[in-house]
Motif scaffolding. Structure first.
Motif, mmCIF file in Angstrom:
data_model
loop_
_atom_site.group_PDB
_atom_site.id
_atom_site.type_symbol
_atom_site.label_atom_id
_atom_site.label_comp_id
_atom_site.label_asym_id
_atom_site.label_seq_id
_atom_site.Cartn_x
_atom_site.Cartn_y
_atom_site.Cartn_z
ATOM 1 N N LYS A 39 0.848 -1.200 0.000
ATOM 2 C CA LYS A 39 0.000 0.000 0.000
ATOM 3 C C LYS A 39 0.875 1.238 0.000
ATOM 4 C CE LYS A 39 -4.364 -0.254 2.505
ATOM 5 N NZ LYS A 39 -5.034 -0.213 3.803
ATOM 6 N N SER A 100 -10.771 0.801 -11.322
ATOM 7 C CA SER A 100 -9.686 1.057 -10.381
ATOM 8 C C SER A 100 -8.776 -0.149 -10.167
ATOM 9 C CB SER A 100 -10.260 1.529 -9.040
ATOM 10 O OG SER A 100 -11.136 0.566 -8.511
ATOM 11 N N PRO A 261 -4.518 4.397 -5.266
ATOM 12 C CA PRO A 261 -4.783 2.945 -5.282
ATOM 13 C C PRO A 261 -6.277 2.638 -5.286
ATOM 14 C CG PRO A 261 -3.150 3.506 -3.619
ATOM 15 C CD PRO A 261 -3.686 4.799 -4.140
ATOM 16 N N GLY A 262 -7.063 3.452 -4.597
ATOM 17 C CA GLY A 262 -8.495 3.179 -4.495
ATOM 18 C C GLY A 262 -9.326 3.848 -5.559
ATOM 19 N N CYS B 61 -10.739 13.662 1.645
ATOM 20 C CA CYS B 61 -10.838 12.275 1.187
ATOM 21 C C CYS B 61 -10.940 11.272 2.332
ATOM 22 C CB CYS B 61 -9.645 11.924 0.293
ATOM 23 S SG CYS B 61 -9.661 12.838 -1.254
ATOM 24 N N VAL B 68 -10.033 7.219 1.792
ATOM 25 C CA VAL B 68 -10.680 6.523 0.667
ATOM 26 C C VAL B 68 -9.774 6.434 -0.547
ATOM 27 C CG1 VAL B 68 -12.970 7.242 1.448
ATOM 28 C CG2 VAL B 68 -11.801 8.597 -0.307
ATOM 29 N N ARG B 69 -8.648 7.155 -0.534
ATOM 30 C CA ARG B 69 -7.751 7.128 -1.682
ATOM 31 C C ARG B 69 -6.972 5.818 -1.762
ATOM 32 N NH1 ARG B 69 -4.280 12.297 -0.285
ATOM 33 N NH2 ARG B 69 -4.348 11.183 1.701
ATOM 34 N N ASN B 70 -6.826 5.133 -0.631
ATOM 35 C CA ASN B 70 -5.971 3.949 -0.604
ATOM 36 C C ASN B 70 -6.767 2.668 -0.850
ATOM 37 O OD1 ASN B 70 -3.468 2.651 -0.395
ATOM 38 N ND2 ASN B 70 -2.849 3.950 1.320
ATOM 39 N N TYR B 71 -6.057 1.552 -0.883
ATOM 40 C CA TYR B 71 -6.677 0.242 -1.067
ATOM 41 C C TYR B 71 -7.620 -0.093 0.083
ATOM 42 C CZ TYR B 71 -3.150 -1.031 -4.627
ATOM 43 O OH TYR B 71 -2.358 -1.106 -5.742
ATOM 44 N N ASP B 290 -14.054 2.040 -6.993
ATOM 45 C CA ASP B 290 -13.500 3.385 -6.802
ATOM 46 C C ASP B 290 -14.129 4.075 -5.579
ATOM 47 O OD1 ASP B 290 -12.968 6.140 -6.951
ATOM 48 O OD2 ASP B 290 -12.862 6.104 -9.138
ATOM 49 N N LYS B 291 -13.351 4.189 -4.514
ATOM 50 C CA LYS B 291 -13.892 4.754 -3.273
ATOM 51 C C LYS B 291 -13.899 6.274 -3.262
ATOM 52 C CE LYS B 291 -11.247 2.609 -0.317
ATOM 53 N NZ LYS B 291 -10.310 1.914 -1.253
ATOM 54 N N VAL B 292 -12.994 6.888 -4.015
ATOM 55 C CA VAL B 292 -13.011 8.361 -4.090
ATOM 56 C C VAL B 292 -14.317 8.802 -4.751
ATOM 57 C CG1 VAL B 292 -11.906 10.383 -5.143
ATOM 58 C CG2 VAL B 292 -10.499 8.597 -4.081
ATOM 59 N N ASN B 293 -14.698 8.093 -5.788
ATOM 60 C CA ASN B 293 -15.954 8.451 -6.449
ATOM 61 C C ASN B 293 -17.164 8.153 -5.562
ATOM 62 O OD1 ASN B 293 -16.958 9.708 -8.776
ATOM 63 N ND2 ASN B 293 -17.694 7.752 -9.577
#
Lengths: 426, 426
Positions: A39, A100, A261-262, B61, B68-71, B290-293
């Motif tokens: 990560k 993603s 990554p996400g 985020c 939420v940007r990460n895995y 996609d968690k950012v979205n």
């Protein structure tokens, strides 16, 4: 410091007591550190914040004539296909853009082979008595799990410092039940090995008995140097085409470790004949992956050259972390002669081999002292390392101070596990 | 204007000449108009531009403690699961968040039934001699194609103004080879019918012979009124649970027609037992969508009440378009007695039935005059309308002036096709 094998029983006992004391002191700190997965850390995520606002208005959301906000364009927006073609060295028409996770594109390809068959399949793989799959190991657990979940028989292929053992691969593909192989050609997960030119050439030139053999080319770390300059690579699609295997290869990559990554975008590159065949099937599944996010990436990353500049910034964060781990291993473990490891210049892992039978115990000791690592066996098919020896170290997530502490714990745990065994053996 | 059936041969010939002249005049304009798919128009996309910049910084985020940007977080971020639970009336734990296409979640569910089986399957469906599937028709072509691509036998179930013909459904599910049914319970595609309370109750209470029967509940238009107030609906997961069928239902929805069709988020709602079973399989396929979205959507849509406010704005754009089509049909076609149609208050389509055998010819005449509509048969299994009668009209994409022109062409084409047949019959 003397190599452990040169110590006599008394010296080993003394060393054990000393290391045990150091380990207990670290354990008493009540650490809770994570080196389990590749990560990126927060500083890396913060690098790309400008991408969040690169599209602001309706006018920004056009890719040529296309309004990317609306439905359509199954294979992805033209500019995103061009971006990945630039990075991978293939043609835009050979690129299919996903969401993603490139893992999803890989899974879906195998799933479609299973349910419908690939371009050159005689029948869907679910109709076959047996499907065998080659797994160079140590390798990526999620790869192995994809082929395991479809009931394929996983066959371990040894890794060499040049990539998969090609004598072994060339022999195994004579079996028509062998339908494919997992490859991470650049900075292999976990060893960080770059496949040699010879290995890549032999892979591209394979003559498998199965007409629908799939060379799964996961170029996950294609631009992911953390030490030194970008290492160029040949386009595998071209190599396969030139070797008379145009439809054998499926290449994957993503921006997971370039942007977010996400919330990245991914690609499956394959011959135009494969694209035509697969898109007909994929057209039943989706209308398109997220095209606004594709355009965000294109506007932000621009092209390969600009992407490589960003990767330099990632390297500035990652390099010191890998150096910390590699330096600690060099200083504390190398002189003892109790483990060996590659010294990668890119990718996301350090892969270490203990003396046989010690990976599980080492990792248990790490956990006991509050350091979570990738579980033992994870880098082998079915999660079973026949030697119980390989340990994957993922230094990217923890901040520098935590990483130093976690590495210290790891070195003590490895020494302790080794000493336990040596004392028991004597 | 007299109904055509009351015209004598001479009158029909005269009418034909008049309509032909009008049609030719329209054709001479060289139109290129598209009413083929339920695509939102540009004005609708422009409504939600603020979502593009709702997340601007690393601090934005976070969803609670999660970056939420990460895995990670396979099932989606907690706030997105809560948002869909609010909209659908189910529990957050019952929601799995997908990418831009709910179609993908539906396809993947059927694919997993095929490759692995569902929670109560005795074996994967690919091992079965025969899988049959119920298709209320007219229905959604992409639904039918999903089940067709896996080789299921599609069985047409007639639609009534209350939803699928339940006597028929209850009879058919006695066959253990019948494994599921497609439903669009609110503003069905294409008829725009809201299933009656009785129909929904009978569906939730089905006693299928197959233990792994799947009630595919595509709530695509759950908040998509274009005339009048929001029409509430009961939570189908609760109804199925109360009827002793907790694991029979899989509900789907998305923001495709709330925010961006090409960049929305989607949901599969199912019992916690189903979630547990399915997430174990999905965990081999992706790390997370996609968690950012997802967070963008949560911040922008907030909750059901706020989402319904946005839907009012969509209605302000869509309502007049549907009114234009329905008014034109009422004025030009209704008096002639040559077709019938529902008058929906939501959804994305008007579904019209010509006299038997005229859909193909009507659509060919439309195309000849530059108006693309959904192809004939598309609303039936295998793309074959046994009566060649149903036509799906999608008024959402064209701007008002184009829509008026396209509707005019359609009415002339329908009249012309009808007159051709009546003259040939006499």
């Amino acid at each position: 410091m003397k190599p452990y094998r040169e110590l006599n029983h008394e010296e080993l006992k003394k060393e054990y007591a000393a290391v045990r004391a150091e380990y207990d002191a670290l354990k008493a700190q009540g650490l809770a550190l994570d080196m389990s997965r590749g990560k990126p850390g927060k500083a890396q995520l913060d690098l790309v914040s400008d991408m969040l606002t690169v599209l602001q208005s309706p006018e920004d959301c056009r890719d040529g004539k296309m309004d990317v906000r609306n439905y359509g364009e199954l294979a992805g927006i033209p500019s995103a296909r061009a971006l990945f073609a630039d990075i991978l060295g293939c043609r835009p028409e050979e690129c299919f853009i996903g969401g993603s996770a490139s893992l999803q594109l890989m899974y879906d390809l195998i799933a479609k082979a299973y349910t419908h068959g690939l371009l050159h399949s005689e029948q869907p793989w679910c109709r076959l008595e047996k499907v065998r799959w080659l797994c160079p190991a140590p390798g990526y657990d999620r790869h192995f799990r994809v082929t395991e979940t479809f009931g394929f028989e996983l066959i371990t292929v040894p890794m060499t410092p040049e990539g998969p053992d090609m004598d072994c691969v060339e022999e195994l593909v004579k079996d028509p039940a062998v339908k494919g192989i997992w490859c991470v050609p650049k900075y292999s997960n976990p060893d960080g090995i770059i496949y040699s030119e010879e290995t890549v050439r032999r892979l591209a030139s394979l003559k498998p008995a199965a007409p629908d053999f799939a060379l799964m080319w996961d170029n996950a770390y294609c631009v992911h140097e953390f030490f030194g300059e970008f290492v160029p690579f040949d386009d595998i699609l071209t190599l396969c085409r030139e070797a008379g295997n145009p439809d054998m290869v499926y290449e994957f990559a993503s921006t997971s470790k370039i942007t977010f990554p996400g919330a990245g975008i991914s690609v499956m590159a394959a011959s135009e004949a494969n694209q035509k065949y697969l898109q007909k099937l994929i057209g039943c599944q989706i209308i398109s992956y997220d095209k606004v996010n594709q355009l965000r990436h294109v506007r932000y990353l621009k092209d390969k050259a600009h992407t490589l500049e960003l990767m330099k910034k990632h390297a500035a964060i990652l390099g010191p972390k890998f150096a910390a781990v590699l330096d600690a291993l060099e200083a504390e473990i190398a002189p003892l002669g109790i483990a060996h490891w590659q010294k990668p210049k890119g990718g996301y892992f350090v892969s270490l081999f203990t003396m046989p039978g010690l990976a599980t115990r080492t990792l248990a000791l790490c956990k006991e002292a509050g350091v979570t690592m990738t579980g033992p066996g994870a880098t082998y098919p079915y999660g079973k390392d026949p030697e119980d020896s390989n340990i994957r170290i993922a230094p990217s997530l923890p901040p520098a101070d935590e990483l130093a502490a976690a590495t210290k714990v790891f070195c003590k745990a490895l020494r302790l596990a080794t000493l336990e065994q040596m004392l028991a053996d004597k």
